[in-house]
Write a protein that holds these residues in place. Structure first.
Motif, PDB file in Angstrom:
ATOM      1  N   ASN A   1       0.875  -1.177   0.000  1.00 15.58           N
ATOM      2  CA  ASN A   1       0.000   0.000   0.000  1.00 15.58           C
ATOM      3  C   ASN A   1       0.913   1.228   0.000  1.00 15.58           C
ATOM      4  O   ASN A   1       1.786   1.354   0.863  1.00 15.58           O
ATOM      5  CB  ASN A   1      -0.867  -0.050   1.268  1.00 15.58           C
TER       6      ASN A   1
ATOM      7  N   TRP B   1       0.600   4.067   1.020  1.00 17.26           N
ATOM      8  CA  TRP B   1       0.566   4.814   2.277  1.00 17.26           C
ATOM      9  C   TRP B   1       1.605   4.297   3.275  1.00 17.26           C
ATOM     10  O   TRP B   1       2.049   5.045   4.146  1.00 17.26           O
ATOM     11  CB  TRP B   1      -0.823   4.709   2.919  1.00 17.26           C
TER      12      TRP B   1
ATOM     13  N   TYR C   1       3.755  13.435   5.596  1.00 17.57           N
ATOM     14  CA  TYR C   1       2.289  13.379   5.672  1.00 17.57           C
ATOM     15  C   TYR C   1       1.742  14.583   6.436  1.00 17.57           C
ATOM     16  O   TYR C   1       0.833  15.278   5.981  1.00 17.57           O
ATOM     17  CB  TYR C   1       1.859  12.075   6.354  1.00 17.57           C
TER      18      TYR C   1
ATOM     19  N   GLY D   1      -7.956   4.073   9.514  1.00 17.12           N
ATOM     20  CA  GLY D   1      -7.024   5.014   8.882  1.00 17.12           C
ATOM     21  C   GLY D   1      -6.708   6.135   9.858  1.00 17.12           C
ATOM     22  O   GLY D   1      -6.829   7.321   9.550  1.00 17.12           O
TER      23      GLY D   1
ATOM     24  N   ALA E   1      -3.937   7.213  11.082  1.00 21.69           N
ATOM     25  CA  ALA E   1      -2.693   7.961  10.853  1.00 21.69           C
ATOM     26  C   ALA E   1      -1.958   8.210  12.183  1.00 21.69           C
ATOM     27  O   ALA E   1      -1.853   7.299  12.997  1.00 21.69           O
ATOM     28  CB  ALA E   1      -2.980   9.247  10.066  1.00 21.69           C
TER      29      ALA E   1
ATOM     30  N   ASN F   1      -4.685  12.034  14.656  1.00 21.18           N
ATOM     31  CA  ASN F   1      -5.407  13.308  14.617  1.00 21.18           C
ATOM     32  C   ASN F   1      -6.831  13.126  15.153  1.00 21.18           C
ATOM     33  O   ASN F   1      -7.547  12.230  14.719  1.00 21.18           O
ATOM     34  CB  ASN F   1      -5.461  13.793  13.151  1.00 21.18           C
TER      35      ASN F   1
ATOM     36  N   ASP G   1      -4.224   1.277  10.883  1.00 19.42           N
ATOM     37  CA  ASP G   1      -3.529   1.985   9.799  1.00 19.42           C
ATOM     38  C   ASP G   1      -2.485   1.045   9.193  1.00 19.42           C
ATOM     39  O   ASP G   1      -1.994   0.141   9.874  1.00 19.42           O
ATOM     40  CB  ASP G   1      -2.859   3.274  10.294  1.00 19.42           C
TER      41      ASP G   1
ATOM     42  N   SER H   1      -4.304  -3.544   6.992  1.00 18.83           N
ATOM     43  CA  SER H   1      -5.349  -2.972   6.147  1.00 18.83           C
ATOM     44  C   SER H   1      -6.679  -3.182   6.869  1.00 18.83           C
ATOM     45  O   SER H   1      -6.928  -4.255   7.434  1.00 18.83           O
ATOM     46  CB  SER H   1      -5.397  -3.649   4.788  1.00 18.83           C
ATOM     47  N   ALA H   2      -7.524  -2.181   6.819  1.00 18.77           N
ATOM     48  CA  ALA H   2      -8.837  -2.298   7.459  1.00 18.77           C
ATOM     49  C   ALA H   2      -9.622  -3.459   6.858  1.00 18.77           C
ATOM     50  O   ALA H   2     -10.483  -4.039   7.517  1.00 18.77           O
ATOM     51  CB  ALA H   2      -9.616  -0.999   7.279  1.00 18.77           C
TER      52      ALA H   2
ATOM     53  N   ALA I   1     -12.292   8.621   8.201  1.00 15.82           N
ATOM     54  CA  ALA I   1     -12.132   9.919   7.541  1.00 15.82           C
ATOM     55  C   ALA I   1     -11.044   9.838   6.481  1.00 15.82           C
ATOM     56  O   ALA I   1      -9.896   9.485   6.783  1.00 15.82           O
ATOM     57  CB  ALA I   1     -11.792  10.997   8.569  1.00 15.82           C
ATOM     58  N   LEU I   2     -11.392  10.141   5.258  1.00 15.38           N
ATOM     59  CA  LEU I   2     -10.472  10.151   4.116  1.00 15.38           C
ATOM     60  C   LEU I   2      -9.699   8.853   3.991  1.00 15.38           C
ATOM     61  O   LEU I   2      -8.480   8.845   3.801  1.00 15.38           O
ATOM     62  CB  LEU I   2      -9.500  11.347   4.214  1.00 15.38           C
TER      63      LEU I   2
END
Ligand SMILES: C[S@@+](CC[C@H](N)C(=O)[O-])C[C@H]1O[C@@H](n2cnc3c(N)ncnc32)[C@H](O)[C@@H]1O
Length: 206
Positions: free
Chosen positions: A5, A7, A15, A50, A52, A55, A72, A98-99, A115-116
């Motif tokens: 991935n 990411w 990021y 996700g 990250a 946040n 994540d 991975s989710a 989110a995103l």
């Protein structure tokens, strides 16, 4: 061999620079959207897909929430998240996965926040996962990026891979997928951002 991935390759500093006030300036609005969802749900158990570097987790109150799980694919982000939210202790569980591959017993969460992240995986597969994870009274809050707006140019390199991996998900498509799993739309709104971009957020429950 499977392709990693993209990411998982983006350094946390790149990021946060890209998403922070000097870049797209999305971290503060995303944190505020998590806060709204959190305050409305008052969840005993919350899952952040996700997550990250964490946040929004500054809004989690140990007096309200017994379990916070973050998923994540980027291990460095999770290390930073653990350090920043050390005070949450064993309440905070972080999984580098991975989710779509993560498993939890049905009905494990009162709030699932994504989110995103729908933009980077198969939306139908994630909705199916979410429908399984949510408790009968649970809420799923989703944030999607809407088309339009330029934003400042991304730093060249790995962030360009992310841009190429992103596929916008229309809110109507997401809503139809949720409804297929018995999750009805409850509230939604559009959030304008700096640089002419905007986000859409919606809450779903049974
Ligand atoms: C734009 S960021 C999310 C922003 C964050 N949710 C917030 O509110 O500030 C997307 C995140 O999703 C993660 N991600 C991408 N694909 C994923 C997957 N298949 N499973 C879990 N996380 C994933 C990325 O590593 C990245 O941290």
């Amino acid at each position: 061999m499977t392709t990693p991935n993209p990411w998982s390759l983006v350094p946390a500093a790149d990021y946060e620079r890209h998403m922070g006030a000097g870049g797209l300036d999305q971290l503060a609005p995303l944190s505020a959207l998590f806060q709204e969802a959190y305050l409305a749900a008052q969840p005993d158990r919350v899952l952040v897909v996700g997550c990250a570097t964490g946040n929004g987790l500054e809004h989690v109150s140990p007096a309200v929430t017994r379990r916070v799980v973050g998923l994540d694919v980027n291990l460095q982000y999770l290390g930073i998240c653990r350090q920043r939210f050390f005070h949450l202790g064993p309440r905070l569980e972080l999984y580098c996965t991975s989710a779509l591959a993560w498993r939890a017993p049905p009905g494990s969460f009162d709030l699932v926040h994504a989110a995103l992240v729908f933009e980077y995986l198969q939306p139908a597969a994630l909705v199916e996962q979410v429908a399984g994870w949510l408790a009968p009274h649970g809420t799923c809050q989703v944030v999607l990026q809407l088309p339009g707006g330029e934003g400042p140019p991304a730093a060249p390199g790995v962030l360009e891979l992310i841009r190429r991996a992103m596929k916008l998900v229309p809110p109507e498509e997401l809503t139809a997928l949720m409804e297929r799993h018995g999750l009805e739309p409850r509230r939604s709104k559009t959030v304008p951002l700096r640089h002419g971009k905007s986000l859409w957020t919606g809450a779903f429950s049974r």
